[in-house]
Design an enzyme around this catalytic site. Structure first.
Site, PDB file in Angstrom:
ATOM      1  N   GLU A  17       0.857  -1.182   0.000  1.00 28.15           N
ATOM      2  CA  GLU A  17       0.000   0.000   0.000  1.00 28.15           C
ATOM      3  C   GLU A  17       0.893   1.232   0.000  1.00 28.15           C
ATOM      4  O   GLU A  17       1.991   1.196   0.547  1.00 28.15           O
ATOM      5  CB  GLU A  17      -0.834  -0.056   1.290  1.00 28.15           C
ATOM      6  CG  GLU A  17      -1.999   0.861   1.387  1.00 28.15           C
ATOM      7  CD  GLU A  17      -2.772   0.591   2.689  1.00 28.15           C
ATOM      8  OE1 GLU A  17      -3.773  -0.141   2.653  1.00 28.15           O
ATOM      9  OE2 GLU A  17      -2.355   1.114   3.745  1.00 28.15           O
ATOM     10  N   HIS A  25      -5.212   9.580  11.709  1.00 29.33           N
ATOM     11  CA  HIS A  25      -6.012   8.354  11.792  1.00 29.33           C
ATOM     12  C   HIS A  25      -7.396   8.779  12.285  1.00 29.33           C
ATOM     13  O   HIS A  25      -7.535   9.258  13.396  1.00 29.33           O
ATOM     14  CB  HIS A  25      -5.354   7.374  12.766  1.00 29.33           C
ATOM     15  CG  HIS A  25      -6.194   6.164  13.083  1.00 29.33           C
ATOM     16  ND1 HIS A  25      -5.767   4.878  12.878  1.00 29.33           N
ATOM     17  CD2 HIS A  25      -7.451   6.052  13.586  1.00 29.33           C
ATOM     18  CE1 HIS A  25      -6.719   4.030  13.249  1.00 29.33           C
ATOM     19  NE2 HIS A  25      -7.755   4.720  13.682  1.00 29.33           N
ATOM     20  N   LYS A  73      -2.658   3.393  19.738  1.00 29.01           N
ATOM     21  CA  LYS A  73      -3.314   4.648  20.112  1.00 29.01           C
ATOM     22  C   LYS A  73      -3.034   5.033  21.570  1.00 29.01           C
ATOM     23  O   LYS A  73      -2.988   4.170  22.444  1.00 29.01           O
ATOM     24  CB  LYS A  73      -4.827   4.496  19.911  1.00 29.01           C
ATOM     25  CG  LYS A  73      -5.191   4.241  18.457  1.00 29.01           C
ATOM     26  CD  LYS A  73      -6.578   3.654  18.303  1.00 29.01           C
ATOM     27  CE  LYS A  73      -6.808   3.241  16.853  1.00 29.01           C
ATOM     28  NZ  LYS A  73      -8.003   2.406  16.689  1.00 29.01           N
ATOM     29  N   HIS A  98       2.378   2.719  16.394  1.00 27.98           N
ATOM     30  CA  HIS A  98       1.085   2.372  15.787  1.00 27.98           C
ATOM     31  C   HIS A  98       0.025   1.988  16.806  1.00 27.98           C
ATOM     32  O   HIS A  98      -0.970   1.361  16.473  1.00 27.98           O
ATOM     33  CB  HIS A  98       1.235   1.245  14.747  1.00 27.98           C
ATOM     34  CG  HIS A  98       2.222   1.568  13.675  1.00 27.98           C
ATOM     35  ND1 HIS A  98       2.136   2.688  12.894  1.00 27.98           N
ATOM     36  CD2 HIS A  98       3.324   0.909  13.250  1.00 27.98           C
ATOM     37  CE1 HIS A  98       3.151   2.717  12.047  1.00 27.98           C
ATOM     38  NE2 HIS A  98       3.892   1.657  12.249  1.00 27.98           N
ATOM     39  N   ARG A 153      -5.358   7.010  27.442  1.00 27.81           N
ATOM     40  CA  ARG A 153      -5.089   5.634  27.890  1.00 27.81           C
ATOM     41  C   ARG A 153      -3.976   5.682  28.933  1.00 27.81           C
ATOM     42  O   ARG A 153      -2.859   6.113  28.627  1.00 27.81           O
ATOM     43  CB  ARG A 153      -4.647   4.758  26.714  1.00 27.81           C
ATOM     44  CG  ARG A 153      -5.722   4.579  25.682  1.00 27.81           C
ATOM     45  CD  ARG A 153      -5.325   3.472  24.730  1.00 27.81           C
ATOM     46  NE  ARG A 153      -6.238   3.425  23.590  1.00 27.81           N
ATOM     47  CZ  ARG A 153      -6.307   2.423  22.747  1.00 27.81           C
ATOM     48  NH1 ARG A 153      -5.507   1.377  22.887  1.00 27.81           N
ATOM     49  NH2 ARG A 153      -7.152   2.449  21.735  1.00 27.81           N
ATOM     50  N   ARG A 204     -15.570  -5.257  16.257  1.00 29.94           N
ATOM     51  CA  ARG A 204     -15.775  -5.412  17.704  1.00 29.94           C
ATOM     52  C   ARG A 204     -15.997  -4.037  18.314  1.00 29.94           C
ATOM     53  O   ARG A 204     -15.878  -3.033  17.641  1.00 29.94           O
ATOM     54  CB  ARG A 204     -14.517  -6.005  18.334  1.00 29.94           C
ATOM     55  CG  ARG A 204     -13.288  -5.173  17.976  1.00 29.94           C
ATOM     56  CD  ARG A 204     -12.072  -5.533  18.769  1.00 29.94           C
ATOM     57  NE  ARG A 204     -10.835  -5.211  18.094  1.00 29.94           N
ATOM     58  CZ  ARG A 204     -10.233  -4.038  18.059  1.00 29.94           C
ATOM     59  NH1 ARG A 204     -10.784  -3.001  18.670  1.00 29.94           N
ATOM     60  NH2 ARG A 204      -9.101  -3.840  17.412  1.00 29.94           N
TER      61      ARG A 204
HETATM   62  P1  ADP Z   1      -3.426  -2.604  13.013  1.00 29.90           P
HETATM   63  O1  ADP Z   1      -4.578  -3.433  12.548  1.00 29.90           O
HETATM   64  O2  ADP Z   1      -2.239  -3.426  13.328  1.00 29.90           O
HETATM   65  O3  ADP Z   1      -3.801  -1.633  14.089  1.00 29.90           O
HETATM   66  P2  ADP Z   1      -3.683  -0.601  10.938  1.00 29.90           P
HETATM   67  O4  ADP Z   1      -3.842  -1.011   9.543  1.00 29.90           O
HETATM   68  O5  ADP Z   1      -4.905  -0.163  11.685  1.00 29.90           O
HETATM   69  O6  ADP Z   1      -2.950  -1.767  11.766  1.00 29.90           O
HETATM   70  O7  ADP Z   1      -2.605   0.552  11.035  1.00 29.90           O
HETATM   71  C1  ADP Z   1      -2.140   1.030  12.275  1.00 29.90           C
HETATM   72  C2  ADP Z   1      -1.445   2.369  12.101  1.00 29.90           C
HETATM   73  O8  ADP Z   1      -0.363   2.244  11.173  1.00 29.90           O
HETATM   74  C3  ADP Z   1      -2.312   3.459  11.523  1.00 29.90           C
HETATM   75  O9  ADP Z   1      -3.116   4.093  12.489  1.00 29.90           O
HETATM   76  C4  ADP Z   1      -1.263   4.380  10.948  1.00 29.90           C
HETATM   77  O10 ADP Z   1      -0.667   5.166  11.948  1.00 29.90           O
HETATM   78  C5  ADP Z   1      -0.223   3.422  10.408  1.00 29.90           C
HETATM   79  N1  ADP Z   1      -0.470   3.115   8.969  1.00 29.90           N
HETATM   80  C6  ADP Z   1      -1.100   2.046   8.446  1.00 29.90           C
HETATM   81  N2  ADP Z   1      -1.150   2.096   7.095  1.00 29.90           N
HETATM   82  C7  ADP Z   1      -0.516   3.236   6.731  1.00 29.90           C
HETATM   83  C8  ADP Z   1      -0.242   3.880   5.464  1.00 29.90           C
HETATM   84  N3  ADP Z   1      -0.612   3.345   4.315  1.00 29.90           N
HETATM   85  N4  ADP Z   1       0.415   5.069   5.495  1.00 29.90           N
HETATM   86  C9  ADP Z   1       0.799   5.629   6.681  1.00 29.90           C
HETATM   87  N5  ADP Z   1       0.571   5.079   7.893  1.00 29.90           N
HETATM   88  C10 ADP Z   1      -0.076   3.897   7.932  1.00 29.90           C
END
Ligand code: ADP
Length: 456
Positions: free
Chosen positions: A212, A220, A249, A247, A349, A303
């Site tokens: 990606e 986010h 929160k 990554h 948190r 969830r």
């Molecule tokens: P998880 O399921 O492990 O939580 P996510 O897909 O929700 O993973 O991604 C977690 C975090 O990673 C996002 O909130 C963001 O900060 C970062 N992230 C994910 N994809 C991208 C992207 N394409 N570009 C920039 N940051 C990303």
């Protein structure tokens, strides 16, 4: 007949809920059940005998030794506990088995109502690569990248060249901020792909990885969705979860300072379209990345989320009670019509960890005093002399503050964090206090890089 609890109970078939979780979320579900007049069953590991969820539930069953694999992740022990106690529904909370389609399936097969989506929806949306394809089919914007997992290095290199570096490699089965690798140039792609694959295989049992476009300074922003068995699906506004480290929160708020009413409606209808595609039932979250005025689908969480209280505070909807009602086949109680968020809410948190190194800091809480006063809510299962076991995650409390405006909310946050007393273990309270004094945070000028750049 005089209390709401009894009235609520009259309308539900579910009468006893087993909570397949621990800590603050187990307590949160118990609170909802009590208000609805439902009986509760707590399950716990040997490390959690003295936990509040065990004390507050009507019944409790020890399901195994401390490691999660042998207790909170043991499907057979949890189902057996439900059968022994005569529970008729299971609430999975978040984490542990909450997004395990097999668990949802077995619960339903055993005549236990799973308080969550269908196993099919969990399975489909739990595969991030498939979820991306589904979003694309629903006309929801996605980031440029591969159609499904990449099979060879050549395929990954072609896609990366086409969409431009940096790219991010993500495990299709990933979660919890794990299984991701950022790659800035083709020279690093082979290594990144190999590491991502083997990490994914080890952590999630599947080596599927997709590519990606990596956004440099996104926010986010996620949309809370809810569907009922009559096919009604609503969006309940957004949560900004941009303040993260590794990554994960740290602070969430609603509404987002970056989102207008129009954009909220656009993101909400995109989220609802995607849910309609999979006939989504119960609570869910559609996560988006947002940069330069554009939003892109990232993933769906099937969830209740850790950060659900901020939505509850600005919508006035009790999401957990709504989950139980919907699992029982009842319609959503959310009114129709144009949707507005009222006031502002933020969640901090509070983890038992070193605020600088983020190393977990389990141990005995020597002193514990929760702040109160107007606009303050604390969701926690901790208390004075509670011993935080080392086996589970380090979050010990969620401080949720609410105000008429973002400014008032931040002022309440500062006041509540100052008055929050936790002694005996290190916590993230000092970090939150420093963030609340940061000019960029105060302006709402945020990106997921915030913590990398934060100095204190
Ligand atoms: P998880 O399921 O492990 O939580 P996510 O897909 O929700 O993973 O991604 C977690 C975090 O990673 C996002 O909130 C963001 O900060 C970062 N992230 C994910 N994809 C991208 C992207 N394409 N570009 C920039 N940051 C990303």
């Amino acid at each position: 007949m005089s209390t709401t609890g009894q009235l609520d109970n009259l309308t539900t078939m579910i009468s006893k809920v087993l909570i397949a979780n621990r800590g603050e979320i187990a307590l949160r579900v118990i609170l909802a059940c009590k208000e609805m007049g439902l009986k509760t069953v707590a399950v716990h590991s040997e490390a959690d005998r003295d936990s509040l969820h065990v004390r507050y539930a009507d019944e409790d069953v020890c399901i195994g030794p401390p490691p999660s694999r042998q207790s909170y992740l043991s499907i057979s022990s949890i189902i057996a506990a439900a059968e022994i106690t005569g529970a008729d529904a299971i609430h999975p909370g978040y984490g542990f088995l909450a997004e395990n389609a097999h668990f949802a399936e077995i619960s339903n097969e055993c005549g236990l109502k799973f308080i969550g989506p269908t196993p099919e929806a969990i399975r489909l949306m739990g595969d991030k690569a498939k979820a991306r394809e589904t979003a694309k089919m629903a006309g929801v914007p996605i980031l440029p990248g591969s159609d499904g997992p990449v099979k060879t290095f050549g395929e990954a290199a072609d896609i990366a060249r086409e969409i431009g570096y940096p790219v991010i490699l993500k495990a299709a089965a990933g979660g919890g901020g794990r299984g991701m690798r950022i790659c800035g140039a083709e020279a690093d792609l082979q290594g990144a792909l190999e590491t991502a694959r083997s990490e994914a295989e080890r952590a999630f049992g599947s080596a599927d990885v997709y590519v990606e476009k990596y956004l440099e300074r996104p926010r986010h922003i996620e949309i809370q969705v809810f569907g009922d068995t009559a096919g009604r699906i609503v969006s309940l506004g957004e949560r900004e979860c941009t303040i993260q480290r590794r990554h994960q929160k740290l602070i969430e708020e609603s509404p987002s300072p970056a989102i207008s009413h129009e954009l909220r409606q656009q993101m909400g209808s995109a989220a609802v379209r995607l849910c309609q595609m999979v006939h989504y039932v119960n609570a869910g979250t559609i996560e988006f990345l947002f940069q330069d005025g554009q939003f892109y689908f990232m993933e769906m969480n099937t969830r209740i989320q850790v950060e659900h209280p901020v939505t509850e505070e600005v919508t006035g909807i009790d999401l957990v009670k709504e989950q139980i009602r919907v699992a029982d086949g009842l319609p959503l109680t959310v009114p129709n019509g144009d949707f507005h968020l009222r006031g502002h809410a933020m969640e901090f948190r509070i983890n038992a960890e070193d605020p600088v190194t983020f190393a977990p800091h389990p141990g005995r809480i020597r002193e514990f005093h929760c702040p109160g006063g107007p606009g303050v809510r604390v969701d926690t299962a901790a208390y004075r002399d509670y011993v935080i076991p080392p086996h589970y995650d380090s979050m010990i409390a969620k401080l949720i503050v609410k105000g008429k405006t973002r400014e008032e909310t931040m002022a309440r946050g500062r006041r509540a964090l100052e008055l929050f007393i936790i002694e005996g273990v290190k916590t993230s309270i000092p970090l939150h206090r420093a963030i609340l004094d940061d000019p960029r945070f105060i302006r709402g000028d945020l990106s997921t890089r915030f913590m990398e750049e934060f100095e204190w």
